[in-house]
Design a protein around this motif. Structure first.
Motif, PDB file in Angstrom:
ATOM      1  N   PHE A  99       0.670  -1.134   0.077  1.00  0.00           N
ATOM      2  CA  PHE A  99      -0.108   0.124  -0.198  1.00  0.00           C
ATOM      3  C   PHE A  99       0.588   1.242   0.255  1.00  0.00           C
ATOM      4  N   GLN A 100       2.149   1.464   1.192  1.00  0.00           N
ATOM      5  CA  GLN A 100       2.608   2.480   0.494  1.00  0.00           C
ATOM      6  C   GLN A 100       3.315   2.782  -0.602  1.00  0.00           C
ATOM      7  N   GLN A 101       4.204   1.540  -0.866  1.00  0.00           N
ATOM      8  CA  GLN A 101       4.821   1.806  -2.824  1.00  0.00           C
ATOM      9  C   GLN A 101       3.151   2.661  -3.528  1.00  0.00           C
ATOM     10  N   SER A 102       2.466   1.495  -3.039  1.00  0.00           N
ATOM     11  CA  SER A 102       1.283   2.612  -3.974  1.00  0.00           C
ATOM     12  C   SER A 102       0.877   3.660  -4.134  1.00  0.00           C
ATOM     13  N   PHE A 103       1.247   3.907  -3.406  1.00  0.00           N
ATOM     14  CA  PHE A 103       0.220   5.253  -2.244  1.00  0.00           C
ATOM     15  C   PHE A 103       1.241   6.782  -3.110  1.00  0.00           C
ATOM     16  N   ALA A 104       2.071   6.186  -2.649  1.00  0.00           N
ATOM     17  CA  ALA A 104       3.496   7.139  -3.014  1.00  0.00           C
ATOM     18  C   ALA A 104       3.443   7.395  -4.746  1.00  0.00           C
ATOM     19  N   ASN A 105       3.619   5.681  -5.276  1.00  0.00           N
ATOM     20  CA  ASN A 105       3.056   6.672  -6.771  1.00  0.00           C
ATOM     21  C   ASN A 105       1.890   7.030  -7.575  1.00  0.00           C
ATOM     22  N   ALA A 106       0.426   6.726  -6.618  1.00  0.00           N
ATOM     23  CA  ALA A 106      -0.690   7.377  -7.175  1.00  0.00           C
ATOM     24  C   ALA A 106      -0.452   9.025  -6.775  1.00  0.00           C
ATOM     25  N   MET A 107       0.217   9.645  -5.540  1.00  0.00           N
ATOM     26  CA  MET A 107       0.339  10.549  -5.335  1.00  0.00           C
ATOM     27  C   MET A 107       1.002  11.190  -6.129  1.00  0.00           C
ATOM     28  N   VAL A 108       2.646  10.760  -6.925  1.00  0.00           N
ATOM     29  CA  VAL A 108       3.343  11.748  -8.239  1.00  0.00           C
ATOM     30  C   VAL A 108       2.024  11.423  -8.492  1.00  0.00           C
ATOM     31  N   LYS A 109       1.654  10.595  -9.447  1.00  0.00           N
ATOM     32  CA  LYS A 109       0.780  10.545 -10.932  1.00  0.00           C
ATOM     33  C   LYS A 109      -0.746  12.052 -10.373  1.00  0.00           C
ATOM     34  N   MET A 110      -1.293  11.489  -9.600  1.00  0.00           N
ATOM     35  CA  MET A 110      -2.254  12.451  -9.698  1.00  0.00           C
ATOM     36  C   MET A 110      -1.760  14.002  -9.078  1.00  0.00           C
ATOM     37  N   GLY A 111      -0.637  14.187  -8.855  1.00  0.00           N
ATOM     38  CA  GLY A 111       0.083  15.451  -8.867  1.00  0.00           C
ATOM     39  C   GLY A 111       0.680  15.932 -10.437  1.00  0.00           C
ATOM     40  N   SER A 112       0.779  15.382 -11.004  1.00  0.00           N
ATOM     41  CA  SER A 112       0.599  15.180 -12.805  1.00  0.00           C
ATOM     42  C   SER A 112      -0.199  15.990 -13.571  1.00  0.00           C
ATOM     43  N   ILE A 113      -1.596  15.543 -13.031  1.00  0.00           N
ATOM     44  CA  ILE A 113      -2.534  15.701 -13.581  1.00  0.00           C
ATOM     45  C   ILE A 113      -2.759  17.027 -14.504  1.00  0.00           C
ATOM     46  N   GLU A 114      -3.296  16.839 -15.880  1.00  0.00           N
ATOM     47  CA  GLU A 114      -3.623  19.101 -16.039  1.00  0.00           C
ATOM     48  C   GLU A 114      -2.583  19.905 -16.103  1.00  0.00           C
ATOM     49  N   VAL A 115      -1.014  19.449 -15.836  1.00  0.00           N
ATOM     50  CA  VAL A 115       0.010  20.656 -15.446  1.00  0.00           C
ATOM     51  C   VAL A 115       0.137  21.431 -16.164  1.00  0.00           C
ATOM     52  N   LEU A 116       0.251  22.755 -15.637  1.00  0.00           N
ATOM     53  CA  LEU A 116       0.728  23.529 -16.874  1.00  0.00           C
ATOM     54  C   LEU A 116       2.315  24.183 -16.856  1.00  0.00           C
ATOM     55  N   VAL A 117       3.298  24.026 -17.615  1.00  0.00           N
ATOM     56  CA  VAL A 117       4.663  24.434 -17.491  1.00  0.00           C
ATOM     57  C   VAL A 117       5.435  24.719 -18.456  1.00  0.00           C
ATOM     58  N   GLY A 118       6.749  25.564 -18.530  1.00  0.00           N
ATOM     59  CA  GLY A 118       7.211  26.567 -19.783  1.00  0.00           C
ATOM     60  C   GLY A 118       6.537  27.534 -19.486  1.00  0.00           C
ATOM     61  N   ASN A 119       5.357  28.064 -20.523  1.00  0.00           N
ATOM     62  CA  ASN A 119       5.107  29.597 -19.936  1.00  0.00           C
ATOM     63  C   ASN A 119       3.726  29.909 -19.721  1.00  0.00           C
ATOM     64  N   ALA A 120       2.719  28.333 -19.809  1.00  0.00           N
ATOM     65  CA  ALA A 120       1.861  28.195 -19.707  1.00  0.00           C
ATOM     66  C   ALA A 120       1.704  28.890 -17.893  1.00  0.00           C
ATOM     67  N   GLY A 121       0.142  29.689 -17.723  1.00  0.00           N
ATOM     68  CA  GLY A 121       0.239  30.600 -16.776  1.00  0.00           C
ATOM     69  C   GLY A 121       1.344  31.504 -16.202  1.00  0.00           C
TER      70      GLY A 121
END
Length: 319
Positions: free
Chosen positions: A287-309
């Protein structure tokens, strides 16, 4: 005194995830992650419930316009303009002052460099580790959004079925396993009684308690949430055992019919999610390993990068 065991699992992720990078601020603001960590550590010493607050804030932010800190923006009364904070599901989101404190310190050290979206992500990671979860690497480089609209807030609710909740998660690129894992954040969460009151006495209009809830728990919660409660808006722990520790106890509890919210209990009953629940209940490290992976994956949802935002100077206000 509460004892919390610290579990450290260093998960390996690609150095670049959705144009985000581990160590993004290593040259532009070398102390960025340390500054955020110190702010979270100081708060956690006096308020271990901050972990649940930050997890909820991060989740509610990422599930609207992606992880862009749009949830942090205050409404503007002079312009009669509402923000995501005004939406019903966000009325009980808290922890904003911690983000403000980290931002103020970062602005003094590295002006207009570290985004509010990254602060939320880093602070949540650090709070997870302090509560006994994995100390995982977080890719950074997010930019802050330019829109915060309360009408766009539509996050999974406590009475959703597994299939309904899954629709919301898959729409954001997350899997069934991700969903069951991320709902495991309820191991440190609380819920106001009105979110599950009907399960105690009038489930689906039957005039009876929800048969999928342990009768002993029904009795206990009825006392807490009853009309004689001194607290007009009482809350209860979603994990009645290790309430401040990120572990797999949540899954053990829902297998014993001790889920507080309907969606939590249904995870152990639905044929799609039940095998995952059973696996996590018997495999804490998994569970701990899956939770870490899922948190990183969630944290990358539709992110703005580069010159956006933009990179906000004040997390509560657009530049």
């Amino acid at each position: 005194m509460m004892k919390i065991s610290f579990l450290f699992f260093f998960c390996i992720f690609p150095l670049v995830l959705s144009d985000l990078q581990v160590g993004f601020y290593s040259s532009t603001c070398p102390r960025a992650e340390l500054i955020v960590r110190q702010v979270v550590q100081n708060r956690f010493k006096t308020d271990p419930s901050i972990t649940a607050a930050l997890l909820r804030m991060h989740f509610h932010d990422c599930f609207v316009r992606g992880c862009d800190a749009s949830i942090l923006v205050d409404s503007n009364s002079t312009k009669s303009k509402s923000s995501e904070k005004d939406a019903g599901p966000n009325q009980t989101v808290r922890g904003f002052e911690l983000i403000d404190e980290a931002k103020k310190t970062l602005e003094a050290a590295c002006p207009t460099t570290v985004s509010c979206a990254d602060i939320v992500t880093l602070a949540t990671r650090d709070a997870v580790a302090l509560a006994g979860g994995s100390n995982y690497s977080v890719p950074t480089g997010r930019r802050d959004g330019l829109v915060s609209d309360p009408t766009e807030v539509n996050v999974p609710g406590p009475t959703d079925s597994v299939s309904d909740a899954l629709e919301s998660f898959t729409a954001k690129g997350l899997t069934l396993n991700d969903m069951v894992t991320l709902l495991g954040a309820h191991t440190v969460g609380v819920a106001h009684c009105f979110f599950f009151q009907d399960r105690l006495s009038n489930f689906q209009g039957t005039g009876k308690p929800d048969p999928s809830m342990d009768p002993t728990l029904v009795t206990k919660l009825s006392k807490t949430c009853g009309t004689k409660s001194r607290n007009k808006n009482p809350t209860v722990f979603l994990d009645q055992n290790t309430s401040f520790v990120i572990d797999n106890e949540f899954y053990k509890q829902i297998m014993l019919k001790r889920g507080i919210m309907q969606i939590d209990q249904e995870l152990s009953l639905d044929k799609l999610s039940a095998p995952i629940v059973s696996n996590f209940a018997s495999n804490g490290i998994g569970f701990q390993q899956s939770f870490a992976n899922a948190m990183v994956k969630m944290g990358s949802i539709e992110v703005l990068v580069g010159n956006a935002g933009e990179v906000r100077k004040n997390c509560r206000v657009f530049n």
